[in-house]
Design an enzyme around this catalytic site. Structure first.
Site, PDB file in Angstrom:
ATOM      1  N   ASP A  50       0.786  -1.241   0.000  1.00 49.34           N
ATOM      2  CA  ASP A  50       0.000   0.000   0.000  1.00 49.34           C
ATOM      3  C   ASP A  50       0.820   1.295   0.000  1.00 49.34           C
ATOM      4  O   ASP A  50       1.749   1.448   0.798  1.00 49.34           O
ATOM      5  CB  ASP A  50      -0.885   0.059   1.250  1.00 49.34           C
ATOM      6  CG  ASP A  50      -1.825  -1.107   1.377  1.00 49.34           C
ATOM      7  OD1 ASP A  50      -1.792  -2.000   0.525  1.00 49.34           O
ATOM      8  OD2 ASP A  50      -2.599  -1.119   2.353  1.00 49.34           O
ATOM      9  N   GLN A  66       4.051   0.514   2.415  1.00 44.61           N
ATOM     10  CA  GLN A  66       4.216  -0.709   3.174  1.00 44.61           C
ATOM     11  C   GLN A  66       5.369  -1.501   2.583  1.00 44.61           C
ATOM     12  O   GLN A  66       5.419  -1.745   1.374  1.00 44.61           O
ATOM     13  CB  GLN A  66       2.924  -1.523   3.128  1.00 44.61           C
ATOM     14  CG  GLN A  66       1.773  -0.905   3.895  1.00 44.61           C
ATOM     15  CD  GLN A  66       1.952  -1.031   5.392  1.00 44.61           C
ATOM     16  OE1 GLN A  66       1.612  -2.041   5.987  1.00 44.61           O
ATOM     17  NE2 GLN A  66       2.481   0.011   6.013  1.00 44.61           N
ATOM     18  N   ASP A 175      -5.862   1.736   8.806  1.00 40.39           N
ATOM     19  CA  ASP A 175      -5.604   2.609   7.657  1.00 40.39           C
ATOM     20  C   ASP A 175      -6.130   4.027   7.866  1.00 40.39           C
ATOM     21  O   ASP A 175      -6.958   4.530   7.082  1.00 40.39           O
ATOM     22  CB  ASP A 175      -6.201   2.023   6.373  1.00 40.39           C
ATOM     23  CG  ASP A 175      -5.866   0.554   6.164  1.00 40.39           C
ATOM     24  OD1 ASP A 175      -4.812   0.122   6.669  1.00 40.39           O
ATOM     25  OD2 ASP A 175      -6.655  -0.157   5.526  1.00 40.39           O
TER      26      ASP A 175
END
Length: 497
Positions: A50, A66, A175
């Site tokens: 991500d 990530q 998130d």
């Protein structure tokens, strides 16, 4: 600062230094290969997923992601870091975050500094992320890390700043995406419960003490059971807002956008339009930011969970999509177009004008070939046969057995990208509904970069993003028509540097 705090800071610094030292050694060993992208942001080595913390900070673009630096597979999540002055040329920076605390470190691979966002807090580059530890209660909490130099980050002593989900029995709580409005901070966090994806909304005066405002929006029962990577932002000149989500367990739909109004007093986002954001197989976890020109720019992960990823065998995995500028139409639909800065990549140019393609024929473009290309093909649908299907064959092998097929069906008003013969990766056909533009034409804008294809149709009304893994020698480009004649009005092709 007490001794315990000093030791915690030192532990994080040591883990970051360890990751950076390993990466430096690994990059020196990593050989050039035909899958490694030329002009996309990807990890120097190891795993990437991500996009995190996309931000325009002190006149530079920063992108975090990530990252597992030690292997080309998912593992305890770190935050990789890169920056750019132009969205085209990226400089890799030291790893920003590494697991080091009880709220982001565990005994198995299911832990780490999971996805989040970044803000400029009075000159301090501040990262807000999910600390995740499998087996811990709670599994997911929201955390803060700050930097005064935009390079070295220190985790907040008071972490976690949100110590758990606002209600029990949910599926995920992760998130965080943070933004500022009317002097206050706001945060959306992905959540799910009772089979419905949701976004939780919070507000804060100082980024450290957060008040829960409630569920801003939730699925109508058709949009997955957990909404990952939510991003809620204003777009356009009015009070319109867009919510971008990555819904879990929604079949082939991996990302969506919803457009509507956000009421800051009630904390409710009322959406009136919803659609799939990208119609390809390899597009996930997109995040947006506002740059210094007032543009809303998006980048996503150009891979997907569960797919075969041939580059893993070569010591790396994952990449970002090209940066895309978002624009909102009056009817609530969204357009995504490649940012103008990408034109700086253009090199040698070829143009083809006014070419008729007979039914069931292929036309090889002798002067157009390569693995890093930009193509803009305009077809006149009105001049095509009623049942005609036409388009381009990309990355063709000399013997014709390998290619990626981009096809428009005039009768069905459907755009497809067929990877059945694309090489070593996943097969499958991506499909998107597409009506010709007002002038009766279909405009296909394509970016090829070794192991990726990004297609922007009709000025970004529909996009299709896929990874492909052809042989290095498969470099040909062809036009084709089936079931009827087609007419190519123009094709522009550039080799990209």
């Amino acid at each position: 600062m007490d001794q315990q705090a000093v030791e915690r800071i030192k532990a994080h610094e040591e883990r970051v230094e360890q990751a950076n030292a390993f990466l430096k050694q690994k990059v020196d060993e990593l050989e050039e290969d035909s899958y490694r992208l030329s002009y996309h942001l990807m990890p120097p080595a190891g795993w990437m997923n991500d996009p995190n913390g996309l931000i325009f900070y002190k006149d530079e673009y920063h992108a975090f992601y990530q990252h597992y630096p030690y292997e080309a597979k998912w593992g305890p999540m770190h935050w990789g870091h890169a920056k750019s002055k132009d969205l085209v040329n990226w400089e890799h920076l030291p790893v920003a975050l590494a697991p080091s605390e009880v709220y982001d470190t565990g005994e198995n691979s299911g832990h780490g500094c999971w996805s989040g966002s970044a803000v400029d807090d009075n000159g301090h580059l501040t990262l807000i992320y999910t600390g995740h530890v499998d087996g811990r209660t709670p599994v997911e909490v929201q955390c803060l890390a700050t930097s005064t130099d935009g390079l070295n980050f220190r985790k907040e002593a008071g972490n976690p700043v949100i110590a758990g989900a606002p209600e029990e029995g949910g599926l995920g709580f992760r998130d965080p995406k943070v933004w500022r409005h009317a002097g206050a901070w706001y945060m959306v966090v992905g959540f799910g419960k009772d089979g419905l994806g949701k976004v939780q909304l919070y507000t804060s005066e100082n980024l450290r003490e957060w008040r829960h405002l409630g569920v801003a929006a939730e699925s109508d029962g058709t949009m997955g059971d957990m909404w990952e990577c939510p991003d809620l932002f204003p777009l356009g000149s009015g009070d319109d807002y867009v919510l971008v989500i990555s819904p879990m367990n929604m079949g082939t739909t991996k990302t969506m956008y919803l457009t509507g109004k956000l009421n800051y007093e009630t904390g409710q986002f009322s959406y009136g339009y919803k659609e799939r954001l990208d119609y390809g197989f390899d597009f996930y976890a997109p995040q947006t930011f506002m740059d210094g020109q007032g543009r809303r720019i998006l980048q996503g992960w150009i891979n997907i969970w569960g797919a075969k990823m041939p580059e893993q065998e070569r010591g790396w995995m994952g990449a970002f999509t090209l940066p895309r500028e978002l624009k909102l139409n009056a009817d609530g639909t969204l357009r995504m177009e490649p940012v103008a800065e990408l034109q700086a990549l253009r090199g040698a140019h070829q143009r083809v004008n006014g070419l008729s393609i007979g039914a069931d024929t292929e036309v090889t473009l002798a002067g157009v070939h390569g693995d890093t290309l930009e193509l803009i093909a305009v077809f006149d649908v009105a001049k095509a046969g009623g049942a005609a299907e036409f388009g381009l064959l990309l990355r063709c092998s000399e013997d014709g057995t390998e290619y990626t097929k981009v096809v428009y069906s005039a009768a069905e008003r459907k755009l497809s990208v067929d990877r059945t013969r694309s090489g070593a990766g996943e097969a499958g056909v991506s499909e998107a509904p597409l009506t010709p533009m007002a002038d009766g034409r279909v405009r296909l804008h394509l970016f090829l970069d070794r192991s990726s294809v990004e297609l922007f149709a009709n000025d970004g009304v529909k996009t299709v993003t896929n990874r492909i893994y052809p042989a290095a020698a498969s470099l040909g480009i062809k036009l084709f028509a089936e079931k009827g004649e087609a007419h190519l009005e123009s094709l522009d092709a550039w080799v990209l540097g």
